[in-house]
Write a protein that holds these residues in place. Structure first.
Motif, PDB file in Angstrom:
ATOM      1  N   PHE A 250     107.583 101.296  48.572  1.00 43.69           N
ATOM      2  CA  PHE A 250     106.232 102.106  50.282  1.00 43.69           C
ATOM      3  C   PHE A 250     107.428 102.959  50.990  1.00 43.69           C
ATOM      4  CE2 PHE A 250     104.830 103.320  53.300  1.00 43.69           C
ATOM      5  CZ  PHE A 250     103.953 103.784  53.425  1.00 43.69           C
ATOM      6  N   ALA A 251     108.797 102.676  51.139  1.00 41.07           N
ATOM      7  CA  ALA A 251     109.516 103.184  52.064  1.00 41.07           C
ATOM      8  C   ALA A 251     110.416 104.179  51.007  1.00 41.07           C
ATOM      9  CB  ALA A 251     110.712 102.383  52.931  1.00 41.07           C
ATOM     10  N   ARG A 252     110.989 103.331  49.626  1.00 42.65           N
ATOM     11  CA  ARG A 252     112.022 104.266  48.995  1.00 42.65           C
ATOM     12  C   ARG A 252     110.745 105.604  48.561  1.00 42.65           C
ATOM     13  NH1 ARG A 252     113.886 100.790  44.492  1.00 42.65           N
ATOM     14  NH2 ARG A 252     112.625  98.755  45.479  1.00 42.65           N
ATOM     15  N   ILE A 253     109.076 105.601  47.788  1.00 42.69           N
ATOM     16  CA  ILE A 253     108.634 106.875  47.443  1.00 42.69           C
ATOM     17  C   ILE A 253     108.500 107.135  48.646  1.00 42.69           C
ATOM     18  CG2 ILE A 253     106.344 106.794  46.229  1.00 42.69           C
ATOM     19  CD1 ILE A 253     105.996 103.870  45.062  1.00 42.69           C
ATOM     20  N   TYR A 254     107.912 106.644  49.169  1.00 40.82           N
ATOM     21  CA  TYR A 254     107.829 107.680  50.747  1.00 40.82           C
ATOM     22  C   TYR A 254     109.562 108.490  50.587  1.00 40.82           C
ATOM     23  CZ  TYR A 254     105.877 109.038  55.205  1.00 40.82           C
ATOM     24  OH  TYR A 254     104.610 109.206  56.291  1.00 40.82           O
ATOM     25  N   GLY A 255     110.035 108.004  51.204  1.00 36.31           N
ATOM     26  CA  GLY A 255     111.501 108.907  51.251  1.00 36.31           C
ATOM     27  C   GLY A 255     111.829 110.181  49.977  1.00 36.31           C
ATOM     28  N   ALA A 256     111.133 109.369  48.935  1.00 38.12           N
ATOM     29  CA  ALA A 256     111.290 110.390  48.191  1.00 38.12           C
ATOM     30  C   ALA A 256     110.495 111.771  47.258  1.00 38.12           C
ATOM     31  CB  ALA A 256     111.296 109.898  46.477  1.00 38.12           C
ATOM     32  N   GLU A 257     109.489 111.178  48.278  1.00 30.18           N
ATOM     33  CA  GLU A 257     108.076 112.693  48.701  1.00 30.18           C
ATOM     34  C   GLU A 257     108.893 113.749  49.468  1.00 30.18           C
ATOM     35  OE1 GLU A 257     104.725 114.694  47.633  1.00 30.18           O
ATOM     36  OE2 GLU A 257     106.712 113.926  46.569  1.00 30.18           O
ATOM     37  N   ALA A 258     109.107 113.084  50.349  1.00 31.56           N
ATOM     38  CA  ALA A 258     109.560 114.011  51.417  1.00 31.56           C
ATOM     39  C   ALA A 258     110.475 114.799  51.329  1.00 31.56           C
ATOM     40  CB  ALA A 258     110.154 113.039  52.609  1.00 31.56           C
TER      41      ALA A 258
END
Length: 331
Positions: A250-258
């Motif tokens: 979740f944190a990796r995908i969140y960071g990527a979209e940010a």
């Protein structure tokens, strides 16, 4: 505008889970603030009527509502509620001369300027540009996005529905995740992953693909209350391997979209992580997982390393932004 004459205003932060309303005086002074469970009401008008019933003779000069959905022609269909909100209907029913609907993350963006130092946690100091474009993103019931551009002495905020753009997997595991969710939903957006329900989707993918069950304690907690909160709580406490893996992804995908959003608007003024989830998983956001994914953009990694990244800790930032707009539009 004559700021010496106090006027009474109404501001609202309207979400799929909760609605916050505030009656206040121009220049400060909160007269009332209430929280309502959105799904318990048939409409926003019904909620406003309930609040104003305690103030039967109070004239309102203006109102602004940040709403969780796109706004077109003064109307909005809330993304996660069966409501239609209409500026004209609210103005007529409650005799408010000026009513404005704005996207909820547009309201969050306006609220950024009202925050104080203690309302922010910095993940990356970066090298901010004076008056540079700012971006706002935040996961909660859904995923909100927006951006701010410096115009004539203040930041003008603009909405976005970028969270509904196509999810772009970056490795083999995320490709498997995309295929898993495509079979369920058809179109897979970032909101399907970066939100409370998105964390549950990720957890279920890992459970099914690994053939591994959660602990009895986590299964019970997920059934008893908010399953996303149960997963994140277990993950932060290291109590369940599946939950830990789900929150990491979740944190990796969140960071990527940010990082995607930062590139698209060249957010040299900073990226602000809002929404209800971020403050609850600060330990995970601070361990480097989020920022590595944020900057993992090949030739543009250096540029992203210079962009400040802050977490918004004040849960009322959207309400604060709506209040600023109400003051701006009052007659």
């Amino acid at each position: 505008m004559n700021t010496s004459i106090k006027k009474t205003l109404l501001a609202g932060d309207i979400g799929g889970t909760k609605t916050l309303l505030q009656i206040f005086e121009s220049g400060g002074g909160v007269l009332a603030e209430r929280r309502f469970d959105s799904a318990s009401y048939a409409s926003l008008n019904q909620i406003i009527a309930g609040l104003l019933s305690d103030f039967p003779s109070l004239p309102l000069a203006a109102a602004c509502f940040g709403v969780a959905g796109p706004v077109e022609g003064g109307k909005s269909n809330i993304t996660n509620l069966p409501w239609q909100i209409d500026e004209a209907s609210i103005a007529m029913e409650f005799k408010i001369p000026q009513v404005r609907l704005i996207n909820d993350f547009q309201a969050v963006a306006y609220g950024i300027e009202a925050l104080e130092c203690q309302d922010l946690a910095t993940l990356q100091a970066g090298a901010p540009h004076a008056s540079g474009v700012r971006a706002v993103i935040g996961a909660g019931t859904g995923l909100g996005e927006g951006f701010m551009v410096w115009q004539e002495g203040y930041y003008e905020a603009f909405p976005s529905e970028g969270s509904h753009a196509d999810f772009a997997p970056v490795d083999a595991l995320q490709i498997e995740l995309l295929l898993y969710l495509a079979a369920r939903f058809g179109h897979v957006s970032y909101e399907r992953l970066v939100s409370g329900p998105g964390l549950v989707n990720i957890f279920e993918f890992l459970r099914d693909s690994r053939g591994q069950q959660a602990t009895v304690e986590l299964q019970a907690a997920m059934k008893a209350g908010d399953p996303a909160a149960a997963i994140s709580d277990c993950a932060m406490g290291g109590k369940d391997d599946l939950a830990v893996a789900a929150l990491d992804l979740f944190a990796r995908i969140y960071g990527a979209e940010a990082g995607n959003l930062a590139l698209k608007v060249l957010a040299h003024g900073g990226v602000y992580i809002a929404g209800g989830i971020a403050p609850q998983i600060m330990g995970k956001l601070e361990d480097g997982t989020f920022l590595r994914a944020f900057a993992d953009k090949g030739r543009f990694a250096g540029l992203l390393g210079d962009i400040p990244v802050h977490v918004v800790l004040n849960p009322k930032v959207g309400l604060m932004g709506a209040a600023r707009v109400a003051e701006r539009i009052m007659g």
